[in-house]
Design an enzyme around this catalytic site. Structure first.
Site, PDB file in Angstrom:
ATOM      1  N   HIS A  67       0.881  -1.053  -0.184  1.00 54.94           N
ATOM      2  CA  HIS A  67       0.002   0.087   0.093  1.00 54.94           C
ATOM      3  C   HIS A  67       0.831   1.239  -0.008  1.00 54.94           C
ATOM      4  CE1 HIS A  67      -3.085  -3.033   0.949  1.00 54.94           C
ATOM      5  NE2 HIS A  67      -3.927  -2.098   0.885  1.00 54.94           N
ATOM      6  N   GLU A  87     -10.155   7.106  -3.560  1.00 59.00           N
ATOM      7  CA  GLU A  87     -10.168   6.988  -2.372  1.00 59.00           C
ATOM      8  C   GLU A  87      -9.736   8.154  -1.535  1.00 59.00           C
ATOM      9  OE1 GLU A  87     -10.785   2.108  -2.730  1.00 59.00           O
ATOM     10  OE2 GLU A  87      -8.829   3.148  -1.809  1.00 59.00           O
TER      11      GLU A  87
END
Ligand code: GUN
Length: 173
Positions: A67, A87
């Protein structure tokens, strides 16, 4: 997209479509494809979750390390995946002031130094005000607990991304 369509996908199509529901870890979709047919969308989600739960700790940490940082360098450079970009933008992270960016960069660095993986949070369920508070709070947690929390966030991100792909309302959880 309905579950019959999902069950009819060949390996390549399935990995193309679901390869980023776990950020930058298409191997998870590649493994989940073998578990078809899925009875419904919840069943599909359960298989993604079960794969993560079955990994050894080093594998779970590896998933987290794939990530990018929230509000990090990749957001500045525009090199995030489309999902992460959406996001992070939705959480207001593209509109941070220089002070907020610096504060998050420092907290992200402390978090990474303490736990050895980046801070992961389902950004769509948060916002730019809550993010530094949550980061500072989780920085104080014991490492085993934090690994579980972070993996739980990966599952929330997965659930939201699957809901997008399947055109469903994600059930609150
Ligand atoms: N939450 C939602 N997407 C992401 C992401 O790409 N990285 C991190 N660290 N958290 C996220």
């Amino acid at each position: 997209m309905d579950i019959e369509k999902v069950n009819s996908m060949d390996f390549g199509e399935f990995v193309d479509v679901f390869g980023n529901v776990i950020e930058r870890c298409p191997v998870v979709a590649a493994a989940v494809w073998s578990q078809r047919p899925f009875s419904d969308a919840d069943d599909l989600e359960r298989h993604f979750s079960a794969f993560l739960d079955a990994l050894p700790v080093a594998g779970q940490e590896g998933i987290l390390r794939c990530h990018p940082d929230l509000a990090g360098r990749e957001l500045q450079l525009g090199t995030l995946t489309a999902e992460s970009q959406r996001e992070q933008s939705g959480a207001g992270l593209t509109r941070l002031g220089a002070d907020e960016r610096l504060q998050l960069a420092e907290l992200n660095a402390q978090y990474r130094a303490r736990f050895g993986f980046p801070f992961v949070l389902a950004a769509r369920l948060s916002d730019r005000a809550a993010l530094p508070r949550e980061l500072a709070r989780r920085l104080q947690c014991p490492p085993e607990q934090e690994l579980r929390t972070a993996l739980g966030e990966v599952k929330k991100i997965c659930r939201l991304r699957l809901a997008d792909l399947l055109g469903r309302d994600p059930a609150p959880r």
